[in-house]
Structures are given as C-alpha cells and as structure tokens.
Motif scaffolding. Structure first.
Motif, mmCIF file in Angstrom:
data_model
loop_
_atom_site.group_PDB
_atom_site.id
_atom_site.type_symbol
_atom_site.label_atom_id
_atom_site.label_comp_id
_atom_site.label_asym_id
_atom_site.label_seq_id
_atom_site.Cartn_x
_atom_site.Cartn_y
_atom_site.Cartn_z
ATOM 1 N N PHE A 133 0.819 -1.210 0.000
ATOM 2 C CA PHE A 133 0.000 0.000 0.000
ATOM 3 C C PHE A 133 0.854 1.262 0.000
ATOM 4 C CE2 PHE A 133 -0.030 -0.984 4.698
ATOM 5 C CZ PHE A 133 0.660 0.141 5.143
ATOM 6 N N GLY A 134 2.143 1.112 0.285
ATOM 7 C CA GLY A 134 3.087 2.216 0.196
ATOM 8 C C GLY A 134 4.267 1.825 -0.667
ATOM 9 N N GLN A 135 5.155 2.793 -0.932
ATOM 10 C CA GLN A 135 6.298 2.530 -1.817
ATOM 11 C C GLN A 135 5.809 1.817 -3.081
ATOM 12 O OE1 GLN A 135 8.077 4.720 -0.336
ATOM 13 N NE2 GLN A 135 9.998 3.612 -0.199
ATOM 14 N N ARG A 136 4.733 2.333 -3.653
ATOM 15 C CA ARG A 136 3.995 1.608 -4.687
ATOM 16 C C ARG A 136 4.759 1.474 -5.993
ATOM 17 N NH1 ARG A 136 -1.293 3.574 -6.201
ATOM 18 N NH2 ARG A 136 -1.711 1.391 -6.713
ATOM 19 N N THR A 137 5.734 2.341 -6.254
ATOM 20 C CA THR A 137 6.408 2.300 -7.551
ATOM 21 C C THR A 137 7.878 1.912 -7.444
ATOM 22 O OG1 THR A 137 6.876 4.687 -7.492
ATOM 23 C CG2 THR A 137 4.807 4.000 -8.496
ATOM 24 N N THR A 138 8.220 1.152 -6.403
ATOM 25 C CA THR A 138 9.599 0.674 -6.272
ATOM 26 C C THR A 138 9.885 -0.533 -7.173
ATOM 27 O OG1 THR A 138 8.938 -0.702 -4.394
ATOM 28 C CG2 THR A 138 9.844 1.468 -3.888
ATOM 29 N N GLY A 139 8.832 -1.145 -7.729
ATOM 30 C CA GLY A 139 9.033 -2.346 -8.539
ATOM 31 C C GLY A 139 9.485 -3.528 -7.704
ATOM 32 N N SER A 140 9.050 -3.594 -6.436
ATOM 33 C CA SER A 140 9.563 -4.605 -5.504
ATOM 34 C C SER A 140 8.807 -5.931 -5.600
ATOM 35 C CB SER A 140 9.489 -4.068 -4.071
ATOM 36 O OG SER A 140 10.235 -2.899 -3.932
ATOM 37 N N GLY A 141 8.691 -6.461 -6.790
ATOM 38 C CA GLY A 141 7.947 -7.693 -6.986
ATOM 39 C C GLY A 141 8.838 -8.919 -7.038
ATOM 40 N N SER A 142 8.463 -9.876 -7.854
ATOM 41 C CA SER A 142 9.137 -11.173 -7.903
ATOM 42 C C SER A 142 10.214 -11.232 -8.985
ATOM 43 C CB SER A 142 8.121 -12.288 -8.167
ATOM 44 O OG SER A 142 7.182 -12.374 -7.120
ATOM 45 N N THR A 143 11.253 -11.981 -8.686
ATOM 46 C CA THR A 143 12.279 -12.325 -9.671
ATOM 47 C C THR A 143 12.450 -13.842 -9.619
ATOM 48 O OG1 THR A 143 13.399 -10.225 -9.237
ATOM 49 C CG2 THR A 143 14.613 -11.878 -10.481
ATOM 50 N N VAL A 144 12.268 -14.483 -10.755
ATOM 51 C CA VAL A 144 12.296 -15.942 -10.823
ATOM 52 C C VAL A 144 13.521 -16.386 -11.617
ATOM 53 C CG1 VAL A 144 11.040 -18.009 -11.520
ATOM 54 C CG2 VAL A 144 9.783 -15.994 -10.701
ATOM 55 N N PHE A 145 14.232 -17.377 -11.076
ATOM 56 C CA PHE A 145 15.412 -17.944 -11.734
ATOM 57 C C PHE A 145 15.154 -19.421 -11.990
ATOM 58 C CE2 PHE A 145 16.642 -14.443 -9.052
ATOM 59 C CZ PHE A 145 17.472 -13.675 -9.868
ATOM 60 N N GLU A 146 15.155 -19.800 -13.243
ATOM 61 C CA GLU A 146 14.937 -21.188 -13.642
ATOM 62 C C GLU A 146 16.104 -21.644 -14.504
ATOM 63 O OE1 GLU A 146 10.215 -21.699 -14.097
ATOM 64 O OE2 GLU A 146 11.041 -20.099 -15.376
ATOM 65 N N ASN A 147 17.058 -22.303 -13.841
ATOM 66 C CA ASN A 147 18.233 -22.794 -14.546
ATOM 67 C C ASN A 147 18.953 -21.658 -15.285
ATOM 68 O OD1 ASN A 147 19.891 -25.032 -15.051
ATOM 69 N ND2 ASN A 147 18.985 -25.363 -17.085
ATOM 70 N N ALA A 148 19.026 -20.484 -14.641
ATOM 71 C CA ALA A 148 19.676 -19.316 -15.239
ATOM 72 C C ALA A 148 21.187 -19.465 -15.126
ATOM 73 C CB ALA A 148 19.217 -18.049 -14.549
ATOM 74 N N GLU A 149 21.876 -19.347 -16.238
ATOM 75 C CA GLU A 149 23.316 -19.597 -16.274
ATOM 76 C C GLU A 149 24.099 -18.396 -15.749
ATOM 77 O OE1 GLU A 149 25.497 -22.001 -19.522
ATOM 78 O OE2 GLU A 149 25.844 -19.891 -20.048
ATOM 79 N N VAL A 150 25.144 -18.692 -14.974
ATOM 80 C CA VAL A 150 26.011 -17.660 -14.411
ATOM 81 C C VAL A 150 27.462 -18.032 -14.687
ATOM 82 C CG1 VAL A 150 26.666 -16.387 -12.332
ATOM 83 C CG2 VAL A 150 24.354 -17.318 -12.538
#
Length: 430
Positions: free
Chosen positions: A231-248
C-alpha cells in the motif's frame, strides 16, 4: 535549472578491450551485454553530487503524487538519475568515480526520497552491491562493473524471499555445473529490479555460503514479474524475480558471506541508507506540512484567529516536528562519521561503534517519518485527506519502508552495547 549532461571523458584506467572485443580482464566465457548508450554525467565532487541530486529531485517531485496514485512506474525518472551520474557516486576514485562518503550517499538518497519516497528507495540496493564489490570483488570485476556503472547502468535487488524462516534465509541456490553455474529460485521484494540493467541475486552456493551473482537482465531463465502490491512505496518495482536454470559465469560471482565474516563497514553502510530513506520521507512530509498549513488550514472557530498558521497549537506541532527532523538528520550525519572511521580502520570495535551509531540514527529517522507524515494530515485538516493532494502517500511510504527491519531490535542492541558492552552482530539488518 536543467541538468547539464555530458559524455564521460576517457580515463587512463577505463576498461580496455582485448583483440576479440572482450573487455580487458573479462573471460571470453562471460557474455557481455550491450552497454547503455545514453550519455551519463561524470560527477566530479561530492558537493556536485548534492547539487545535482537537488536538480533531479525538483523534476521527479512534480508528478510524484500522480505516479503513486496511478502506480506509474518511474522508468524515465530513473533514466534521468542515471543521466545525472548519481548512481555512480560511490565508485572509487581509482576507477574514475567520486568515491562519495557514506554521508554524501545518504544525503543524495534522502534528497530523492523527499521528492518521491519510492524512487528514493531504489538506489539503496544498487549502492549495497557496489559496496560488496569494493570489499570483495576481484580487480577485473571492479574494472568491468564500475565502468558499466559510470555509464549509467543500474543494479537491481534479488535478495529477500517469501516463505523462508527469516527474511535473511535463502532457498535460492547457485549450483556448479561443469565450469559454469546455475541459479534456481524465486525472490520477492526485488526493489529496482524492473528498472535495472543487472540483477544481483543472493543465493547459497554448493558449500552453503551466501553468494552474489550479477546477471544481465536479459539472461535466459531470469523472469521479472511486476506483482508488488504494497500500500506504500507503490512504484519501487519490488515484486518477484524468478530464476529457472539461469546460467552464471564464475566471473559474475562475489562472496557476500566473506564481507560479514570479518569486520567491515558493510552492515552500517547498508543501514545508513535505510535511515536516509526514512529521513527523506520525513523531510518531504515536513515541507509539505508547512506548505499545506500556510495555504489551506483554517483556524478553529473558537480561536478568534484569521489563519490556521497563527494557531499556537499548530505552531507548536510544527516546532516539535522540526526538532524531531533535525535530531534525525544530526544522528545520520554523526553515524556517517563513524562509518568513515570503520572504513579506514575496520576493527571489531570501529565496526560495532558504527553499527550502533547507525542504529540510533535509524530509530530517530523511523520515528520522525511516521510521526511527521501523520502530523501532516492532522494539521492539514479534513481538506488534507482529499485524493487530489495525495498527502497520504507520505505515511503509507513511511509505514511500508519502516517495517523492513523492526526498530524494536535496534533498541535492544543499542541498550546491550551501552549497558553490557556487547557488540551487535555483523550483518546488514542492524
């Protein structure tokens, strides 16, 4: 005054290129994404950083209420901050940066947070990762990533998760597969990731040690999801990040465990930025309260006064708010000096003293943000609750950000330090 943007001049220690086009010192196995092409200002001093932050803040403040009300994500506003060179102020001088002090970094964040609390929070994790790079990165990593940051690129956060025992526990894993690594897991509270060029994911390696992996945002298997509903800090983009076999590539790995296994200024540096966000929100709310009371607040009918700003009770409330604001500002400035001492001489004693000083500042900033953002509505009267003003965003932003790490634990560590001579634990949440 419009920002003066200039392309960065070439530096003697800028990243060079091998004959095959790969940056010098960067292994051929590391996929180098295309660099940001917009010109970024090269800030030359800490005073210039503060002045530029004020210029940028004046621009982003104009539509802050609209962005909050309609949840318009600040893509262009963050590009403006990159163009202005503010995301690069902590880059060490040896690599072409200003090497801004903790106090200057905190003040820049506070200036931005006063203009828009959501935008003010976004640089925090970016600077956190740059500090980890400074403390634990290899020479080649520093030369490459600092060069990209000086061009205006941004690092997003993929640190915290939902569903683990504590916010500091990680189910996400970095697993070695041959001469490469793979990341699997799901993060939340990924502040700034939607707007970032690089995603910094913290996960446990095969040995169980906490490790940072820096992935280009277009890495296959990396998915950014805009599902933040706070309900606050609404535009920080603080959602989900998903990693599925992401190469590093191994070149992109930095140990975060090592940063906290020895005395470093990492923890108090992380915390002073949180205090700066709270303080910036408090500062913005105070400035709005003064403006709104003078423009709109009507006197109580029994007062016999002509204007709300003549009411002695309102005058006293404004005075109390300013005292709380100034106290928080002074404690943040004081804690910044302790951090610089810990940076120059990192011992258990100097790091503990810095952590305690920052905890005290964070408590004051936390309380000031919540109190002043509430007083803003009270002193403004019924008119201040109208949606057209968007004044509730200050309290919503303050309440949302201040639950990141509870101050009740800070009171405990401060008391234990002064009463029983017990040093606080070394991690980023104290």
């Amino acid at each position: 005054m419009p920002l003066s943007l200039a392309k960065s001049p070439p530096l003697d220690n800028a990243v060079g290129f091998e004959a095959d086009g790969q940056p010098e010192g960067v292994p051929a196995s590391f996929r180098v994404p295309p660099a940001r092409v917009r010109p970024a200002r090269r800030i030359a001093s800490e005073a210039e950083a503060i002045a530029v932050a004020h210029e940028v803040a004046a621009t982003i403040a104009r539509d802050a209420a609209l962005r909050d009300r309609e949840r318009q994500l600040p893509y262009e506003e963050l590009e403006l901050i990159s163009d202005a060179g503010l995301f690069a102020i902590s880059v060490p001088k040896a690599y072409g940066g200003v090497e801004a002090s903790a106090g200057t970094v905190a003040e820049v964040i506070a200036i931005l947070a006063a203009a828009d609390g959501s935008i003010g929070q976004i640089p925090q994790n970016h600077f956190f990762i740059l500090e980890a790079l400074r403390l634990e990165g290899t020479e080649a990593q520093k030369r490459f990533f600092y060069d990209r940051i000086l061009s205006g690129e941004r690092i997003g956060n993929a640190l915290s998760e939902r569903g683990t025992r504590t916010a500091q526990d990680h189910a996400t894993r970095i697993t070695r597969v041959g001469d490469r690594y793979r990341v699997d897991g799901r993060k939340f509270y990924s502040t700034g990731a939607l707007f970032a060029h690089w995603i910094a994911v913290v996960a446990n390696a095969d040995d169980g040690r906490s490790t940072i992996a820096l992935l280009p945002r277009d890495t296959p298997g990396l998915t950014l999801i805009d599902d933040w509903s706070g309900f606050g800090q609404r535009t920080t983009g603080s959602g989900s990040t998903v990693f599925e076999n992401a190469e590093v590539d191994p070149f992109a790995l930095v140990s975060i465990a090592a940063v906290f296994e020895r005395p470093t200024s990492m923890g108090p540096f992380a915390q002073i930025m949180h205090a700066a966000i709270d303080f910036g929100i408090a500062r913005g709310a105070f400035e709005e309260a003064v403006r709104f009371v003078r423009a709109y607040t009507r006197p109580w009918k029994e007062s016999g006064l002509d204007h709300g700003y003549e009411d002695p009770h309102i005058i006293a409330e404004i005075g109390a708010a300013k005292i709380a604001l100034d106290a928080a500002e002074a404690l943040i400035a004081r804690s910044a000096r302790f951090i610089e001492e810990a940076r120059s001489d990192p011992t258990p004693g100097t790091v503990a003293a810095a952590s305690i000083a920052v905890a005290e500042a964070k408590i004051a900033a936390n309380d000031a943000a919540l109190d002043i953002s509430s007083r803003l509505i009270e002193l403004g009267g019924a008119h201040s609750t109208l949606a057209e003003h968007g004044l509730d965003r200050y309290w919503r932003n303050a309440r949302t950000h201040t639950v990141h790490d509870p101050v009740r634990w800070k009171y405990r560590v401060v008391g234990n330090y002064w009463l029983n001579d017990v040093n606080p634990p070394r991690h980023g949440a104290i």
